[in-house]
Scaffold this active site. Structure first.
Site, PDB file in Angstrom:
ATOM      1  N   LYS A   1      81.360  94.285  22.304  1.00 40.22           N
ATOM      2  CA  LYS A   1      81.340  95.698  22.099  1.00 40.22           C
ATOM      3  C   LYS A   1      80.224  96.566  21.813  1.00 40.22           C
ATOM      4  CE  LYS A   1      82.097  95.650  17.312  1.00 40.22           C
ATOM      5  NZ  LYS A   1      82.685  96.423  15.865  1.00 40.22           N
TER       6      LYS A   1
ATOM      7  N   GLN B   1      72.172  95.859  17.420  1.00 41.52           N
ATOM      8  CA  GLN B   1      72.414  94.644  17.653  1.00 41.52           C
ATOM      9  C   GLN B   1      72.877  94.296  19.141  1.00 41.52           C
ATOM     10  OE1 GLN B   1      74.074  91.788  14.791  1.00 41.52           O
ATOM     11  NE2 GLN B   1      74.258  93.423  13.512  1.00 41.52           N
TER      12      GLN B   1
ATOM     13  N   ALA C   1      71.272  93.727   3.389  1.00 39.37           N
ATOM     14  CA  ALA C   1      71.584  94.901   3.020  1.00 39.37           C
ATOM     15  C   ALA C   1      71.575  96.004   3.797  1.00 39.37           C
ATOM     16  CB  ALA C   1      70.831  95.354   1.593  1.00 39.37           C
TER      17      ALA C   1
END
Length: 425
Positions: A288, A378, A52
């Site tokens: 990226k 991340q 979530a």
């Protein structure tokens, strides 16, 4: 005028997928996907988003807004862990957001859910992340209220009979959670479809250095065949999608499912392309985020200098192209959706924000990569994984000036610098 330009851009990059002009109505698109999956009358199409975070929550809410009215034909749920408390500062900010949006305020009052937010604002009760998600508030995206969602905190209950599972987990948690999910699928007869939103990689050094992307992690953990596992990437920003700003996505994988799913997901403000090159798009999805952290640093350190940012963009895309050519046999060119996804992530998003906060001294690398109100950054784990992989001597390349073999990372100065700052510290 803008609409016509966007239409041209869409037509240029559909990669052979069915154009918007050929799409049927909302219920017809749902019926079409139900038939392909083999759902009969009275048997709803079951979709669950696992995780979530901002993108996972928005994805579930987007489906709920579009298809939730057909309750006998589709069931949309989202899983997140129970027990995550909302701190007092976040509860106060959430209360301000609620009272600034009349539609949200009225909705909560109608649902008899407003009082708990008043009590939390006063410090008289503790709110929990799964509790507020039911009311449409994602802990990582408080300022963008979503529609109410059906939240499940028991993982087995959420996934055991799901037809489509959406992976909204960080790449660092994907393998662990899907290994647990595989235990609940041992008795399954039908094979689920999995759409991964996750961006990041694992570095594997044996038997030869290679990367493991989230779709491959899922395949290894569950033994679901790769033709049933797809990757959905940008260019987009989660909050902009839900606010119905013009946004794009591309779904990559086997043709069997990517084309019908692209049609199912496509909306007037959310254009979905399809592409067969799963590996390149996933690798770029991880890369990226690495270079977005650097972009945030450059933006903050140069006071948003357009020249500095453009020079950084040129250098980082060169490194990205170099890396993808090392790791994929015939990588797609960094153009079209791939280039757009890189550009928007360098401009805006949690990884670029993280880089800015580091450069301004408002965050430190030793604070970790899970940030309150933002979720998992991340790009940090991806920096370590790519650096470790590209440091292997078995991948040596010829240095263009010194004419001697070197590890590929030696030709990636931005990646090396990010590793020194974020990992070596």
């Amino acid at each position: 005028m803008v609409g016509s330009i966007m239409g041209v851009v869409h037509n240029a990059y559909t990669n052979g997928s069915v154009g918007v002009q050929n799409c049927n109505g909302v219920e017809e698109k749902l019926d079409c996907l139900r038939r392909l999956i083999g759902k009969g009358d009275g048997d709803p199409l079951r979709i669950v988003s696992v995780g979530a975070g901002a993108w996972g929550s928005v994805f579930a809410a987007l489906l709920q807004d579009t298809y939730g009215q057909f309750r006998d034909k589709i069931q949309i749920r989202i899983w997140r862990r129970a027990g995550r408390a909302v701190d007092r500062a976040t509860a106060e900010h959430l209360f301000e957001v609620i009272n600034s949006r009349e539609d949200v305020l009225r909705r909560l009052i109608r649902r008899c859910a407003y009082l708990k937010y008043v009590e939390a604002r006063l410090g008289d009760r503790t709110l929990f992340a799964d509790e507020i998600l039911k009311d449409g508030f994602c802990l990582n995206m408080i300022e963008t209220p979503l529609c109410p969602l059906k939240v499940v905190t028991n993982l087995q209950e959420a996934v055991w009979d799901a037809d489509i599972v959406v992976n909204g987990l960080p790449s660092t948690e994907t393998r662990e959670i899907f290994e647990e999910i595989s235990k609940y699928w041992k008795e399954r007869i039908t094979v689920p479809i999995i759409i991964s939103l996750s961006k990041g990689i694992e570095a594997a050094l044996e038997p030869v250095p290679h990367i493991i992307t989230p779709t491959k992690m899922i395949n290894q953990a569950t033994r679901v065949p790769m033709e049933n596992i797809l990757y959905l990437g940008g260019p987009n920003i989660a909050s902009e999608i839900y606010n119905k700003e013009y946004a794009n996505a591309r779904i990559c994988g086997a043709e069997k499912w990517r084309k019908p799913l692209a049609k199912f997901l496509r909306q007037p403000h959310f254009i979905v392309w399809d592409n067969s090159d799963l590996v390149t798009h996933e690798v770029m999805g991880g890369l990226k985020n690495v270079y977005a952290i650097g972009a945030g640093m450059v933006a903050a350190l140069t006071n948003e200098s357009a020249t500095s940012k453009s020079v950084y963009f040129a250098h980082c895309t060169s490194e990205m192209i170099f890396i993808t050519h090392l790791l994929a046999e015939e990588p797609e060119k960094l153009a079209g959706p791939l280039l757009a996804d890189t550009y928007v992530t360098l401009l805006k998003g949690r990884n670029a924000w993280y880089g800015q906060m580091l450069a301004k001294g408002q965050l430190r690398p030793d604070m970790g990569d899970s940030i309150s109100g933002k979720g998992m950054i991340q790009g940090v784990s991806a920096v370590e994984a790519f650096f470790e992989l590209l440091s292997q001597s078995s991948l040596n390349v010829l240095h263009p000036e010194e004419n001697k073999p070197v590890a590929p990372v030696e030709l990636c100065p931005i990646l090396k610098t990010l590793y020194k700052i974020l990992i070596s510290r």
